[in-house]
Design a protein around this motif. Structure first.
Motif, PDB file in Angstrom:
ATOM      1  N   HIS A  24       0.850  -1.183   0.000  1.00 46.48           N
ATOM      2  CA  HIS A  24       0.000   0.000   0.000  1.00 46.48           C
ATOM      3  C   HIS A  24       0.895   1.246   0.000  1.00 46.48           C
ATOM      4  N   LYS A  25       0.568   2.173  -0.900  1.00 48.43           N
ATOM      5  CA  LYS A  25       1.321   3.427  -1.001  1.00 48.43           C
ATOM      6  C   LYS A  25       0.338   4.586  -0.863  1.00 48.43           C
ATOM      7  N   ARG A  26       0.517   5.307   0.253  1.00 54.49           N
ATOM      8  CA  ARG A  26      -0.355   6.420   0.578  1.00 54.49           C
ATOM      9  C   ARG A  26      -1.816   5.966   0.639  1.00 54.49           C
ATOM     10  N   GLY A  27      -2.018   4.787   1.235  1.00 56.00           N
ATOM     11  CA  GLY A  27      -3.357   4.268   1.438  1.00 56.00           C
ATOM     12  C   GLY A  27      -3.943   3.544   0.258  1.00 56.00           C
ATOM     13  N   LYS A  28      -3.225   3.468  -0.848  1.00 52.89           N
ATOM     14  CA  LYS A  28      -3.723   2.769  -2.025  1.00 52.89           C
ATOM     15  C   LYS A  28      -2.875   1.521  -2.277  1.00 52.89           C
ATOM     16  N   LEU A  29      -3.515   0.523  -2.816  1.00 51.93           N
ATOM     17  CA  LEU A  29      -2.836  -0.742  -3.100  1.00 51.93           C
ATOM     18  C   LEU A  29      -2.006  -0.589  -4.369  1.00 51.93           C
ATOM     19  N   ALA A  30      -0.694  -0.693  -4.206  1.00 49.78           N
ATOM     20  CA  ALA A  30       0.201  -0.545  -5.355  1.00 49.78           C
ATOM     21  C   ALA A  30       0.605  -1.888  -5.953  1.00 49.78           C
ATOM     22  N   HIS A  31       0.913  -2.860  -5.122  1.00 49.19           N
ATOM     23  CA  HIS A  31       1.316  -4.193  -5.596  1.00 49.19           C
ATOM     24  C   HIS A  31       0.581  -5.241  -4.764  1.00 49.19           C
ATOM     25  N   ASP A  32       0.151  -6.276  -5.449  1.00 43.14           N
ATOM     26  CA  ASP A  32      -0.587  -7.338  -4.753  1.00 43.14           C
ATOM     27  C   ASP A  32      -0.383  -8.644  -5.529  1.00 43.14           C
ATOM     28  N   GLY A  33       0.211  -9.642  -4.847  1.00 46.75           N
ATOM     29  CA  GLY A  33       0.397 -10.941  -5.508  1.00 46.75           C
ATOM     30  C   GLY A  33       1.581 -11.703  -4.936  1.00 46.75           C
ATOM     31  N   PRO A  34       1.683 -12.989  -5.247  1.00 45.08           N
ATOM     32  CA  PRO A  34       2.818 -13.783  -4.781  1.00 45.08           C
ATOM     33  C   PRO A  34       4.013 -13.629  -5.705  1.00 45.08           C
ATOM     34  N   GLY A  35       5.219 -13.680  -5.135  1.00 47.33           N
ATOM     35  CA  GLY A  35       6.444 -13.646  -5.923  1.00 47.33           C
ATOM     36  C   GLY A  35       6.684 -12.350  -6.647  1.00 47.33           C
ATOM     37  N   VAL A  36       6.215 -11.225  -6.119  1.00 44.22           N
ATOM     38  CA  VAL A  36       6.408  -9.935  -6.795  1.00 44.22           C
ATOM     39  C   VAL A  36       7.763  -9.351  -6.433  1.00 44.22           C
ATOM     40  N   SER A  37       8.188  -8.390  -7.219  1.00 43.01           N
ATOM     41  CA  SER A  37       9.446  -7.696  -6.988  1.00 43.01           C
ATOM     42  C   SER A  37       9.271  -6.249  -7.437  1.00 43.01           C
ATOM     43  N   PHE A  38       9.632  -5.292  -6.558  1.00 37.33           N
ATOM     44  CA  PHE A  38       9.407  -3.870  -6.891  1.00 37.33           C
ATOM     45  C   PHE A  38      10.256  -3.003  -5.981  1.00 37.33           C
ATOM     46  N   TRP A  39      10.392  -1.699  -6.411  1.00 39.70           N
ATOM     47  CA  TRP A  39      11.077  -0.675  -5.625  1.00 39.70           C
ATOM     48  C   TRP A  39      10.031   0.154  -4.876  1.00 39.70           C
ATOM     49  N   TYR A  40      10.442   0.655  -3.703  1.00 37.97           N
ATOM     50  CA  TYR A  40       9.521   1.474  -2.917  1.00 37.97           C
ATOM     51  C   TYR A  40      10.338   2.323  -1.950  1.00 37.97           C
ATOM     52  N   ARG A  41       9.632   3.306  -1.385  1.00 36.68           N
ATOM     53  CA  ARG A  41      10.226   4.119  -0.326  1.00 36.68           C
ATOM     54  C   ARG A  41       9.623   3.693   1.000  1.00 36.68           C
ATOM     55  N   SER A  42      10.464   3.496   1.982  1.00 37.35           N
ATOM     56  CA  SER A  42      10.011   2.962   3.258  1.00 37.35           C
ATOM     57  C   SER A  42       9.105   3.933   4.013  1.00 37.35           C
ATOM     58  N   LEU A  43       9.235   5.275   3.744  1.00 38.95           N
ATOM     59  CA  LEU A  43       8.438   6.227   4.495  1.00 38.95           C
ATOM     60  C   LEU A  43       6.997   6.267   4.024  1.00 38.95           C
ATOM     61  N   THR A  44       6.760   5.834   2.797  1.00 39.56           N
ATOM     62  CA  THR A  44       5.404   5.905   2.260  1.00 39.56           C
ATOM     63  C   THR A  44       4.805   4.530   1.976  1.00 39.56           C
ATOM     64  N   ALA A  45       5.489   3.478   2.350  1.00 47.82           N
ATOM     65  CA  ALA A  45       5.036   2.120   2.004  1.00 47.82           C
ATOM     66  C   ALA A  45       4.509   1.400   3.232  1.00 47.82           C
ATOM     67  N   ALA A  46       3.428   0.629   3.026  1.00 49.13           N
ATOM     68  CA  ALA A  46       2.884  -0.274   4.041  1.00 49.13           C
ATOM     69  C   ALA A  46       2.853  -1.674   3.418  1.00 49.13           C
ATOM     70  N   LEU A  47       3.639  -2.592   3.981  1.00 50.74           N
ATOM     71  CA  LEU A  47       3.818  -3.926   3.392  1.00 50.74           C
ATOM     72  C   LEU A  47       3.188  -5.001   4.270  1.00 50.74           C
ATOM     73  N   SER A  48       2.603  -5.990   3.603  1.00 54.41           N
ATOM     74  CA  SER A  48       2.078  -7.178   4.292  1.00 54.41           C
ATOM     75  C   SER A  48       2.560  -8.422   3.529  1.00 54.41           C
ATOM     76  N   GLU A  49       2.999  -9.434   4.259  1.00 54.44           N
ATOM     77  CA  GLU A  49       3.472 -10.698   3.654  1.00 54.44           C
ATOM     78  C   GLU A  49       2.649 -11.843   4.241  1.00 54.44           C
ATOM     79  N   VAL A  50       1.871 -12.484   3.397  1.00 52.89           N
ATOM     80  CA  VAL A  50       0.991 -13.576   3.830  1.00 52.89           C
ATOM     81  C   VAL A  50       1.483 -14.877   3.175  1.00 52.89           C
ATOM     82  N   PRO A  51       1.892 -15.867   3.952  1.00 47.79           N
ATOM     83  CA  PRO A  51       2.320 -17.151   3.350  1.00 47.79           C
ATOM     84  C   PRO A  51       1.104 -17.905   2.805  1.00 47.79           C
ATOM     85  N   VAL A  52       1.226 -18.410   1.581  1.00 49.35           N
ATOM     86  CA  VAL A  52       0.108 -19.110   0.950  1.00 49.35           C
ATOM     87  C   VAL A  52       0.407 -20.602   0.755  1.00 49.35           C
ATOM     88  N   ASN A  53       1.512 -21.085   1.281  1.00 52.36           N
ATOM     89  CA  ASN A  53       1.837 -22.517   1.163  1.00 52.36           C
ATOM     90  C   ASN A  53       1.151 -23.307   2.271  1.00 52.36           C
TER      91      ASN A  53
END
Length: 337
Positions: A24-53
């Protein structure tokens, strides 16, 4: 856990295929999915990691049976998060944007929920089941009841969790009770072992008796045969003595008859020899009786000369020579000049 690297004030996240990332970036969902890779800024990013195995949750808890016996239940529940968005909304799967570590303990919350739900249904089943029945059929009944209870639990679908499988490994009583329950079976096994030992000993004794009887029968048979052998040897010895006596009698009779025949032959030969000698002597006397005395004297002298030692030369006087010649009827030689 996601792999986060730093580059010039930016962060780069690279997740595994078994991890669902929500950015989530500034309250909006920017990336969503398994095995993704992306750049972000830590001050504006909210990350969640959910194991699906699929994840294995081992649990062990105590329960009490209908006859008030404490047992230990060991079970394993396999589950997976089928709806990561719903799970991330109900549980705290947020991660630190700088390190990638979870801020909370969401998997422990899921484990507590599954363990307490499974324990509740296990206690409900075992509370109405005696200890003996629980040890015999309790594994299957507890497994079925826990699987049905987890499938009917409303909090699990609301959290996006699906239960894949339920396995009950063991239901074990306390150590003292387990030893007490094992005692009858052990005693029965020991009795079977003792019975087998006694039977084996009885068979061994029976075999030893049979062997002893066979040895005794062999000795009796051997003694009987020895008796027959002695009797046969005596019979053979008697027969040999009788045959030898008969042979000696025959031989003695033969020798006596031969001696008699020899004596008779010798007597006959002696008679014949005596008669021949007598006839020869009579003939000799008749011949000498018919010869004149001078001839007998000459023969006597000849026989005498044959028996005398050798005489190389003999000197006779004329008187003796004349007398001898006169007796022989021969003329005396004339004297030499």
């Amino acid at each position: 856990m996601a792999d986060i690297t730093r580059r010039f004030g930016w962060r780069h996240l690279r997740s595994a295929p078994t991890a669902h990332i929500r950015h989530h970036k500034r309250g909006k969902l920017a990336h969503d999915g398994p095995g993704v890779s992306f750049w972000y800024r830590s001050l504006t990013a909210a990350l969640s990691e959910v194991p699906v195995n699929d994840r294995e949750l081992a649990m062990a808890f105590h329960a009490r049976t209908a006859d008030f016996q404490d047992v230990t239940v060991q079970a394993t529940v396999t589950y997976r998060i089928s709806d990561p968005a719903q799970a991330a909304a109900r549980l705290d799967f947020s991660v630190d944007p700088d390190t990638g570590d979870w801020r909370g303990a969401p998997l422990e919350q899921i484990a507590t929920l599954l363990t307490e739900t499974a324990q509740q249904h296990t206690l409900d089943v075992l509370a109405r089941t005696p200890l003996a029945a629980a040890l015999v059929d309790g594994v299957a009944s507890v497994r079925d009841r826990v699987a049905a209870g987890l499938a009917a639990e409303p909090r699990l679908p609301a959290t996006g969790i699906d239960v894949v499988a339920v396995r009950v490994v063991a239901i074990r009583p306390e150590a003292e009770v387990e030893r007490a329950l094992r005692t009858p079976a052990r005693e029965q096994i020991q009795q079977e072992a003792d019975r087998a030992t006694y039977e084996r000993r009885a068979v061994a004794v029976e075999r030893e008796r049979t062997i002893a009887e066979n040895k005794l029968a062999s000795k009796i048979e051997l003694a009987r045969r020895e008796e027959q052998l002695v009797e046969q040897n005596g019979t053979n010895a008697r027969r040999q003595a009788e045959e030898k006596a008969a042979a000696d009698a025959v031989r003695t009779e033969a020798e006596a008859a031969r001696t008699v025949r020899l004596a008779r032959a010798e007597a006959a030969a002696a008679r014949d020899t005596g008669a021949a000698r007598a006839e020869a002597q009579a003939a000799w006397l008749r011949v000498h009786a018919e010869v004149d005395p001078s001839t007998l004297h000459a023969l006597a002298a000849t026989r005498l000369a044959e028996n005398l030692p050798r005489i190389d030369s003999l000197t006779l006087s004329p008187d003796v020579l004349t007398g001898l010649l006169s007796k022989l009827g021969r003329p005396a030689p004339e004297p030499r000049a």
